[in-house]
Write a protein that holds these residues in place. Sequence first.
Motif, mmCIF file in Angstrom:
data_model
loop_
_atom_site.group_PDB
_atom_site.id
_atom_site.type_symbol
_atom_site.label_atom_id
_atom_site.label_comp_id
_atom_site.label_asym_id
_atom_site.label_seq_id
_atom_site.Cartn_x
_atom_site.Cartn_y
_atom_site.Cartn_z
ATOM 1 N N THR A 137 1.053 -1.195 0.063
ATOM 2 C CA THR A 137 0.100 -0.003 -0.007
ATOM 3 C C THR A 137 0.912 1.336 0.130
ATOM 4 O O THR A 137 1.587 1.508 0.969
ATOM 5 N N GLN A 176 -0.318 8.008 0.429
ATOM 6 C CA GLN A 176 -1.158 9.043 -0.038
ATOM 7 C C GLN A 176 -1.089 10.363 0.664
ATOM 8 O O GLN A 176 -1.071 10.283 1.832
ATOM 9 N N TRP A 228 -3.484 16.735 -3.566
ATOM 10 C CA TRP A 228 -2.082 16.970 -3.958
ATOM 11 C C TRP A 228 -1.871 17.964 -4.787
ATOM 12 O O TRP A 228 -1.109 19.241 -4.813
ATOM 13 N N TRP A 236 1.280 12.830 5.283
ATOM 14 C CA TRP A 236 0.653 11.809 4.264
ATOM 15 C C TRP A 236 0.146 10.585 4.933
ATOM 16 O O TRP A 236 0.420 10.305 6.302
ATOM 17 N N GLY A 272 -5.920 12.310 -1.642
ATOM 18 C CA GLY A 272 -5.227 11.526 -2.875
ATOM 19 C C GLY A 272 -4.458 12.527 -3.957
ATOM 20 O O GLY A 272 -4.122 13.751 -3.383
ATOM 21 N N MET A 273 -4.220 12.200 -4.959
ATOM 22 C CA MET A 273 -3.547 12.901 -5.776
ATOM 23 C C MET A 273 -4.265 13.973 -6.344
ATOM 24 O O MET A 273 -3.659 15.417 -6.560
ATOM 25 N N GLU A 274 -5.536 14.211 -6.148
ATOM 26 C CA GLU A 274 -6.301 15.416 -6.365
ATOM 27 C C GLU A 274 -6.154 16.381 -5.427
ATOM 28 O O GLU A 274 -5.977 17.619 -5.758
#
Length: 224
Positions: free
Chosen positions: A128, A131, A139, A201, A135-137
Amino acid sequence: MEAKKTPKADLTKKTGMFFHLGLLISVGLVLFAFEYKTYESSELMDLGTVEDDFEELLDIPITEQPPPPPPPVEQPIIEEVPDEVEIEEKIEVDFDVDVQEETVVKEVVIQDAPVQEKADEIFDVVETMPQPPGGMEGWMKYLNKNLKYPTQARRMGIEGTVYVVFVVNTDGSIQDVGILRGIGGGCDEEAVRVVKNAPKWTPGKQRGRPVRVKMRLPIRFKLS
């Protein structure tokens, strides 16, 4: 004084003649001595009448000698070894085993030994991955809000992608931020600043346990 002898009786006048005469006689005797030869009175033997055995000597046959006999060959001594004694061993096998049909053999399951993970070990890939918040959005929203375009890069028209590397700890904090590939003009320093100030994170996990993971992310600088 007057000479007592008459000139006729003076022999000194003829000494030269006597000297030469004596020398001539001496030379003649020497030559005669060298040239004088003596011969035996016996008659010469006629070799033609002498009987010889030369031809008989030439007819002597050559004797052939036989070659020497070969050296004796030593024959190996053969010893008789008695046959090995065969030992008969009686093995008694007891097949009288009471096997019931209801007997159930349990299946043996071999499990892998547990992998002991070091607390300070840093993984590149885990089950895993870490993150960021949202999430990446989330970020990308954080970068658009906090990333400032350096004045020097804007004035020089520098734009491109900076690749950042950092470690996400087991508590989600970020450390060891560095640059894999930069573009200069102050963009590298700005990317490091933004990553260091990022919120914690969600840590990565390996076999259900949080571990330290090394991350590599691109941060793009583009003039609007």
